[in-house]
Design a protein around this motif. Structure first.
Motif, PDB file in Angstrom:
ATOM      1  N   THR A 137       0.626  -1.184   0.001  1.00 52.95           N
ATOM      2  CA  THR A 137       0.031   0.125   0.093  1.00 52.95           C
ATOM      3  C   THR A 137       1.223   1.368   0.190  1.00 52.95           C
ATOM      4  OG1 THR A 137      -0.324   0.222   2.057  1.00 52.95           O
ATOM      5  CG2 THR A 137      -1.195  -1.131   1.247  1.00 52.95           C
ATOM      6  N   ASN A 138       1.914   1.936   0.653  1.00 47.85           N
ATOM      7  CA  ASN A 138       2.352   2.408   0.627  1.00 47.85           C
ATOM      8  C   ASN A 138       3.394   2.835  -0.602  1.00 47.85           C
ATOM      9  OD1 ASN A 138       4.246   4.535   2.230  1.00 47.85           O
ATOM     10  ND2 ASN A 138       6.022   3.597   2.534  1.00 47.85           N
ATOM     11  N   ILE A 139       3.410   4.499  -0.666  1.00 49.69           N
ATOM     12  CA  ILE A 139       3.807   5.098  -2.269  1.00 49.69           C
ATOM     13  C   ILE A 139       4.857   6.178  -1.425  1.00 49.69           C
ATOM     14  CG2 ILE A 139       3.564   6.512  -3.911  1.00 49.69           C
ATOM     15  CD1 ILE A 139       2.517   3.494  -4.148  1.00 49.69           C
ATOM     16  N   ILE A 140       6.228   5.919  -1.800  1.00 47.85           N
ATOM     17  CA  ILE A 140       7.256   6.940  -1.587  1.00 47.85           C
ATOM     18  C   ILE A 140       6.692   7.884  -2.555  1.00 47.85           C
ATOM     19  CG2 ILE A 140       9.726   7.433  -2.236  1.00 47.85           C
ATOM     20  CD1 ILE A 140       9.163   5.641   0.220  1.00 47.85           C
ATOM     21  N   CYS A 141       7.335   9.188  -1.516  1.00 45.46           N
ATOM     22  CA  CYS A 141       6.654  10.912  -3.059  1.00 45.46           C
ATOM     23  C   CYS A 141       7.733  11.079  -2.447  1.00 45.46           C
ATOM     24  CB  CYS A 141       5.738  11.170  -3.418  1.00 45.46           C
ATOM     25  SG  CYS A 141       5.218  11.028  -1.640  1.00 45.46           S
ATOM     26  N   PHE A 142       7.524  12.704  -2.676  1.00 41.68           N
ATOM     27  CA  PHE A 142       9.169  13.974  -2.335  1.00 41.68           C
ATOM     28  C   PHE A 142       8.076  14.793  -1.565  1.00 41.68           C
ATOM     29  CE2 PHE A 142      10.359  10.562  -4.847  1.00 41.68           C
ATOM     30  CZ  PHE A 142      11.755   9.933  -3.841  1.00 41.68           C
ATOM     31  N   THR A 143       9.226  15.500  -1.497  1.00 40.74           N
ATOM     32  CA  THR A 143       8.800  16.990  -1.070  1.00 40.74           C
ATOM     33  C   THR A 143       8.888  17.952  -2.097  1.00 40.74           C
ATOM     34  OG1 THR A 143      11.680  17.198  -1.594  1.00 40.74           O
ATOM     35  CG2 THR A 143      10.929  16.806   0.911  1.00 40.74           C
ATOM     36  N   ASN A 144       8.108  18.632  -1.932  1.00 45.54           N
ATOM     37  CA  ASN A 144       7.219  19.926  -2.568  1.00 45.54           C
ATOM     38  C   ASN A 144       6.956  18.979  -4.881  1.00 45.54           C
ATOM     39  OD1 ASN A 144       8.232  22.064  -1.465  1.00 45.54           O
ATOM     40  ND2 ASN A 144      10.422  21.850  -1.844  1.00 45.54           N
ATOM     41  N   ALA A 145       6.288  17.695  -3.913  1.00 47.52           N
ATOM     42  CA  ALA A 145       5.772  17.132  -4.921  1.00 47.52           C
ATOM     43  C   ALA A 145       4.033  17.884  -5.467  1.00 47.52           C
ATOM     44  CB  ALA A 145       5.379  16.054  -5.096  1.00 47.52           C
ATOM     45  N   PHE A 146       3.492  17.793  -7.065  1.00 46.54           N
ATOM     46  CA  PHE A 146       2.028  18.117  -7.532  1.00 46.54           C
ATOM     47  C   PHE A 146       1.491  16.938  -7.850  1.00 46.54           C
ATOM     48  CE2 PHE A 146      -1.305  19.297  -9.204  1.00 46.54           C
ATOM     49  CZ  PHE A 146      -1.880  19.632  -8.176  1.00 46.54           C
ATOM     50  N   HIS A 147       1.304  16.207  -6.838  1.00 47.65           N
ATOM     51  CA  HIS A 147       0.653  14.986  -7.881  1.00 47.65           C
ATOM     52  C   HIS A 147      -1.477  15.193  -8.937  1.00 47.65           C
ATOM     53  CE1 HIS A 147       4.355  12.656  -8.363  1.00 47.65           C
ATOM     54  NE2 HIS A 147       3.661  13.122  -6.980  1.00 47.65           N
ATOM     55  N   GLY A 148      -1.721  16.781  -7.650  1.00 51.98           N
ATOM     56  CA  GLY A 148      -3.495  16.844  -8.293  1.00 51.98           C
ATOM     57  C   GLY A 148      -4.014  16.772  -7.149  1.00 51.98           C
ATOM     58  N   MET A 149      -6.132  16.679  -7.075  1.00 50.43           N
ATOM     59  CA  MET A 149      -6.316  17.795  -5.994  1.00 50.43           C
ATOM     60  C   MET A 149      -7.108  16.528  -5.899  1.00 50.43           C
ATOM     61  SD  MET A 149      -5.176  20.536  -5.279  1.00 50.43           S
ATOM     62  CE  MET A 149      -6.254  21.689  -4.188  1.00 50.43           C
ATOM     63  N   SER A 150      -7.721  15.071  -6.076  1.00 47.39           N
ATOM     64  CA  SER A 150      -8.621  14.023  -5.790  1.00 47.39           C
ATOM     65  C   SER A 150      -7.670  13.016  -4.255  1.00 47.39           C
ATOM     66  CB  SER A 150      -8.579  13.252  -6.555  1.00 47.39           C
ATOM     67  OG  SER A 150      -7.470  12.099  -7.190  1.00 47.39           O
ATOM     68  N   LEU A 151      -8.072  12.879  -3.557  1.00 45.70           N
ATOM     69  CA  LEU A 151      -7.715  12.086  -2.028  1.00 45.70           C
ATOM     70  C   LEU A 151      -6.318  10.785  -2.525  1.00 45.70           C
ATOM     71  CD1 LEU A 151     -10.800  11.596   0.089  1.00 45.70           C
ATOM     72  CD2 LEU A 151      -9.334  13.472   0.227  1.00 45.70           C
ATOM     73  N   SER A 153      -3.869  10.502  -5.095  1.00 45.03           N
ATOM     74  CA  SER A 153      -3.249  12.576  -5.444  1.00 45.03           C
ATOM     75  C   SER A 153      -2.600  13.101  -4.342  1.00 45.03           C
ATOM     76  CB  SER A 153      -3.339  12.446  -7.134  1.00 45.03           C
ATOM     77  OG  SER A 153      -3.839  11.808  -7.776  1.00 45.03           O
ATOM     78  N   LEU A 154      -3.463  13.612  -4.106  1.00 46.20           N
ATOM     79  CA  LEU A 154      -3.070  14.675  -3.232  1.00 46.20           C
ATOM     80  C   LEU A 154      -2.920  14.476  -1.797  1.00 46.20           C
ATOM     81  CD1 LEU A 154      -3.753  17.971  -2.442  1.00 46.20           C
ATOM     82  CD2 LEU A 154      -6.015  17.114  -1.164  1.00 46.20           C
ATOM     83  N   SER A 155      -1.923  12.835  -1.273  1.00 46.98           N
ATOM     84  CA  SER A 155      -1.594  12.530  -0.088  1.00 46.98           C
ATOM     85  C   SER A 155      -0.449  12.170  -1.033  1.00 46.98           C
ATOM     86  CB  SER A 155      -2.603  10.622  -0.363  1.00 46.98           C
ATOM     87  OG  SER A 155      -1.785   9.913  -1.248  1.00 46.98           O
ATOM     88  N   ALA A 156       0.120  11.860  -2.237  1.00 50.32           N
ATOM     89  CA  ALA A 156       1.333  12.216  -2.370  1.00 50.32           C
ATOM     90  C   ALA A 156       2.354  13.269  -3.171  1.00 50.32           C
ATOM     91  CB  ALA A 156       1.770  11.263  -3.403  1.00 50.32           C
TER      92      ALA A 156
END
Length: 437
Positions: A137-151, A153-156
């Protein structure tokens, strides 16, 4: 009796009837009614040079005549407009065009998923399939990322203001520092690898790593080729999928069709939207390595994933990539943009921290964050539309249509220079008269 329309003050209708969530119209206080390539006109006939390009959705310009001709012809022939995911000739042509003009020349093999009409749809579907095929279930994402506004994508997404709007706890993601987050002396890819290797780090084994090669909304932070290659190796070592969010940076924004081509990495999943629709039409793709295309029929769907007008526009837009002169022109104009910004940074070294970005999305990072918004406002007064980005809105971002005429590009940059002079060298700017396209 003949009715005559009441003349409304500038933005009264929008202020009274539209939700408070509106944002761009607060910065650009006028009503637009016409557009062509890199120019917009308002209802008072004032022209504006567009250095915003629909946040990257208009790489081929407003009302591109080549694309418009195909759309008008399709509509006049009663072509299918809405089809869910049923097979249509328009979709068939797009798939063949995308394969022949984009994938095959790059020796790339992907299944094409139509997840819905927006970038966040593409990201959501990529996260879902990564979790499905890995069982994690876990996803690695990064500081200052933007991936979207649905939940999902927003979690990342890193921006605290946007995350707060969710109203719920956002989870199943682990944030790591992006390339150069601590400066050039600390290798954040090595940091990620160490934490994944350490059973005591507290990081649940991830399903995937999600990244942008250049963070558009996050402040034009650009990852190096070496860093991207290291992240890919870490993904292979730990059996994680590599997801590249190319929603804003794809379709030529950084110079090549995909933003990661120079780094020679092979993502398992690629998210495309914005300019893939060719004409500003809603459309998104999730590209999936065939071995990971493990969906059950209908397991992810959406009413508007069959936007045939988008297929028609996209098919024509892709023909630009069969012309080598198109990419060389992007490169030439990107250099014009970079040289100008470098000169501005040299002219105002106390006010401008650095030039950021790549290709045809570059900008100025200011020491005082409010100066970026001030420059945007001053530019708008002079007939140029540009936006800000970064966690403190400290970067003034320039991203014209790829098709902008070179003369118009120079004119827009001259107006930005006038705006900077008005801000920082008022004596030099005194007496200058703003020009309009």
């Amino acid at each position: 009796m003949k009715q005559t329309a009441m003349k409304q003050p500038k933005l009264d209708v929008f202020n009274q009837m539209e939700s408070e969530v509106r944002s761009y119209c607060r910065s650009f206080q006028t009503v637009f009614n016409k557009a062509s390539n890199a120019l917009l006109w308002d209802k008072h006939h004032k022209a504006y040079i567009d250095f915003f390009a629909g946040a990257g959705a208009l790489n081929y310009g407003h009302n591109n005549p080549r694309i418009r001709e195909k759309l008008v012809q399709y509509l006049l022939e009663d072509g299918v407009t809405h089809s869910l995911d049923m097979a249509t000739e328009a979709k068939e042509r797009f798939l063949l065009q995308f394969n022949n003009l984009i994938l095959k020349p790059r020796s790339m093999s992907y299944k094409v998923m139509f997840p819905g009409p927006t970038g966040t749809n593409a990201v959501e579907s990529a996260l879902k399939i990564a979790r499905k095929v890995t069982g994690r279930t876990n996803i690695i994402c990064f500081t200052n990322a933007f991936h979207g506004m649905s939940l999902g994508s927003l979690s990342a997404t890193g921006n605290s203001f946007k995350r707060k709007g969710a109203g719920v706890t956002l989870g199943n993601t682990t944030f790591m520092p992006y390339d150069q987050y601590f400066g050039s002396s600390i290798d954040t890819a090595a940091m990620l690898e160490k934490m994944l290797d350490d059973p005591g780090s507290g990081i649940d084994k991830p399903a995937a790593v999600l990244l942008e090669t250049l963070q558009g909304e996050g402040g034009l932070n650009s990852a190096s080729q070496a860093w991207l290659q290291s992240i890919e190796k870490i993904c292979r070592k730990h059996d994680m999928l590599l997801i590249v969010d190319d929603v804003q940076m794809g379709c030529g924004r950084t110079g090549s069709f995909f933003s990661f081509e120079d780094a020679k990495i092979e993502p398992d999943l690629i998210c495309l939207s914005k300019s893939i629709g060719g004409y500003g039409l809603p459309m998104a793709l999730t590209l999936i390595k065939p071995k990971y295309d493990q969906w059950e029929p209908g397991e992810h769907n959406g009413t508007f994933r069959g936007n045939n007008l988008g297929f028609v526009a996209a098919s024509e837009a892709l023909t630009y990539w069969s012309d080598p002169d198109f990419t060389s022109q992007i490169s030439k104009k990107s250099k014009i943009l970079h040289d100008f910004l470098a000169r501005m940074a040299k002219t105002y070294p106390k006010e401008i921290q650095e030039v950021r970005g790549k290709g045809f999305i570059q900008g100025l990072a200011f020491v005082e964050p409010s100066h970026a918004g001030k420059l945007s406002a001053e530019a708008f007064e002079r007939g140029v539309i540009m936006e800000t980005s970064g966690p403190r809105d400290e970067v003034a971002k320039i991203m014209p249509p790829l098709t902008i005429e070179e003369k118009l590009l120079h004119e827009g940059l001259e107006r930005i220079e006038e705006a900077l002079q008005a801000m920082f060298s008022p004596a030099a700017a005194k007496g200058k008269v703003s020009v309009h396209a």
